[in-house]
Design a protein around this motif. Structure first.
Motif, PDB file in Angstrom:
ATOM      1  N   LEU A 151       0.827  -1.212   0.000  1.00 44.44           N
ATOM      2  CA  LEU A 151       0.000   0.000   0.000  1.00 44.44           C
ATOM      3  C   LEU A 151       0.859   1.259   0.000  1.00 44.44           C
ATOM      4  O   LEU A 151       0.354   2.353  -0.284  1.00 44.44           O
ATOM      5  N   ARG A 209       0.671   1.740  -8.234  1.00 42.46           N
ATOM      6  CA  ARG A 209       0.458   0.293  -8.340  1.00 42.46           C
ATOM      7  C   ARG A 209      -0.945   0.020  -8.882  1.00 42.46           C
ATOM      8  O   ARG A 209      -1.936   0.416  -8.271  1.00 42.46           O
ATOM      9  N   TYR A 221      -6.602   0.426  -7.996  1.00 46.38           N
ATOM     10  CA  TYR A 221      -6.468   1.099  -6.698  1.00 46.38           C
ATOM     11  C   TYR A 221      -6.509   2.626  -6.787  1.00 46.38           C
ATOM     12  O   TYR A 221      -6.472   3.300  -5.773  1.00 46.38           O
ATOM     13  N   ALA A 263      -4.364  -5.741   3.246  1.00 53.75           N
ATOM     14  CA  ALA A 263      -3.885  -6.027   1.888  1.00 53.75           C
ATOM     15  C   ALA A 263      -3.741  -7.555   1.733  1.00 53.75           C
ATOM     16  O   ALA A 263      -4.583  -8.295   2.231  1.00 53.75           O
ATOM     17  N   GLY A 264      -2.685  -8.015   1.114  1.00 54.84           N
ATOM     18  CA  GLY A 264      -2.559  -9.449   0.822  1.00 54.84           C
ATOM     19  C   GLY A 264      -2.579 -10.330   2.066  1.00 54.84           C
ATOM     20  O   GLY A 264      -3.050 -11.478   2.007  1.00 54.84           O
ATOM     21  N   HIS A 275     -10.948  -2.075   2.548  1.00 55.01           N
ATOM     22  CA  HIS A 275     -10.264  -2.333   1.266  1.00 55.01           C
ATOM     23  C   HIS A 275     -10.649  -1.259   0.262  1.00 55.01           C
ATOM     24  O   HIS A 275     -11.822  -0.847   0.192  1.00 55.01           O
ATOM     25  N   LEU A 276      -9.693  -0.847  -0.536  1.00 55.93           N
ATOM     26  CA  LEU A 276      -9.958   0.100  -1.618  1.00 55.93           C
ATOM     27  C   LEU A 276     -10.844  -0.540  -2.689  1.00 55.93           C
ATOM     28  O   LEU A 276     -11.839   0.036  -3.123  1.00 55.93           O
ATOM     29  N   ARG A 331     -13.468  -9.840  -7.209  1.00 61.54           N
ATOM     30  CA  ARG A 331     -12.209 -10.046  -7.940  1.00 61.54           C
ATOM     31  C   ARG A 331     -11.881 -11.544  -8.006  1.00 61.54           C
ATOM     32  O   ARG A 331     -12.783 -12.364  -8.032  1.00 61.54           O
ATOM     33  N   ARG A 360      -9.184 -13.906  -3.520  1.00 63.41           N
ATOM     34  CA  ARG A 360      -9.379 -12.693  -2.700  1.00 63.41           C
ATOM     35  C   ARG A 360     -10.726 -12.706  -1.988  1.00 63.41           C
ATOM     36  O   ARG A 360     -11.046 -11.794  -1.211  1.00 63.41           O
TER      37      ARG A 360
HETATM   38  C1  DQA Z   1      -6.672  -4.649  -1.028  1.00 64.97           C
HETATM   39  C2  DQA Z   1      -7.260  -5.893  -1.693  1.00 64.97           C
HETATM   40  C3  DQA Z   1      -6.339  -7.066  -1.520  1.00 64.97           C
HETATM   41  O1  DQA Z   1      -6.886  -8.215  -2.158  1.00 64.97           O
HETATM   42  C4  DQA Z   1      -4.980  -6.785  -2.123  1.00 64.97           C
HETATM   43  O2  DQA Z   1      -4.090  -7.856  -1.839  1.00 64.97           O
HETATM   44  C5  DQA Z   1      -4.406  -5.494  -1.709  1.00 64.97           C
HETATM   45  C6  DQA Z   1      -5.282  -4.337  -1.537  1.00 64.97           C
HETATM   46  C7  DQA Z   1      -7.548  -3.396  -1.280  1.00 64.97           C
HETATM   47  O3  DQA Z   1      -7.372  -2.411  -0.565  1.00 64.97           O
HETATM   48  O4  DQA Z   1      -8.362  -3.396  -2.202  1.00 64.97           O
HETATM   49  O5  DQA Z   1      -3.187  -5.349  -1.592  1.00 64.97           O
HETATM   50  O6  DQA Z   1      -6.641  -4.859   0.374  1.00 64.97           O
END
Ligand code: DQA
Length: 156
Positions: free
Chosen positions: A14, A20, A25, A76-77, A100-101, A107, A111
Motif C-alpha cells: 500500500l 500500483r 487502486y 492487503a494481501g 479495502h480500496l 475479484r 481474494r
Molecule cells: C486490497 C485488496 C487485496 O486483495 C490486495 O491484496 C491489496 C489491496 C484493497 O485495498 O483493495 O493489496 O486490500
C-alpha cells in the motif's frame, strides 16, 4: 469522554498506492488516504501506519490493545493468508473495521476470503480511498456507542 484514538494500519504494497495497478487502486497516494482519514476523524487522534512486514503489522495490532479505541485495518494481501494476523486481532477488545480500496468479493477467487473478517466488527470495501473515510466514520460511531453504553451502566 477523552479524545478517542483510532489506529489505521495498512499492509503490504500500500506504500505504492497511486502507481500500483491504478486501474484497480486509483491514483491517490497513501498520503492522500491519510489526509482523508484525518478529515473523517472529526478531531479524534489518528495514528496512521503502513508496513510490508507481517510481524510488524502484528506488533502494531498488539500495541492497539492498550493504545487505541478502535482499529481500522487494510491488511492487503495478508488478509487472505495470515492466521497469525487473525490471532492478533482476536486479542483485541476494541472495534475492528476491515477496509479495502477495491471490492475483493468481485475479484479473483483467492481474494474472496479474508481471515481478518472473522475478527472484524464490519468490512468496508470497493469505494477506493472513500472506503477509509467510511471506515473511520464507522469506527467513531462504534466508539461513541461504547461510550454511551459505559455511561448508561457504569462499572462499580
Ligand atoms: C486490497 C485488496 C487485496 O486483495 C490486495 O491484496 C491489496 C489491496 C484493497 O485495498 O483493495 O493489496 O486490500
Amino acid at each position: 469522554m477523552a479524545q478517542p484514538v483510532i489506529h489505521v494500519l495498512n499492509g503490504p504494497n500500500l506504500n505504492l498506492l497511486g502507481v500500483r495497478e491504478p486501474h484497480i487502486y486509483g491514483r491517490e497516494t497513501l498520503a492522500d488516504v491519510q489526509a482523508i482519514c484525518e478529515r473523517a476523524a472529526e478531531g479524534a487522534a489518528v495514528v496512521f501506519r503502513q508496513t510490508n512486514h507481517e510481524g510488524q503489522l502484528i506488533d502494531w495490532v498488539q500495541e492497539a490493545r492498550s493504545q487505541a479505541d478502535a482499529l481500522v485495518i487494510n491488511p492487503a494481501g495478508y488478509g487472505h493468508t495470515s492466521i497469525a494476523l487473525l490471532d492478533a486481532l482476536k486479542s483485541l477488545s476494541i472495534p475492528v473495521i476491515e477496509c479495502h480500496l477495491s471490492n475483493p468479493a468481485a475479484r479473483e477467487e483467492f481474494r474472496r476470503h479474508t481471515y481478518v473478517s472473522l475478527a472484524a466488527s464490519g468490512v468496508v470495501s470497493g469505494f477506493g480511498p472513500q472506503s477509509y473515510h467510511l471506515a473511520v466514520q464507522a469506527a467513531l460511531g462504534l466508539i461513541r456507542e461504547r461510550g454511551d453504553a459505559a455511561a448508561r451502566s457504569p462499572q462499580t
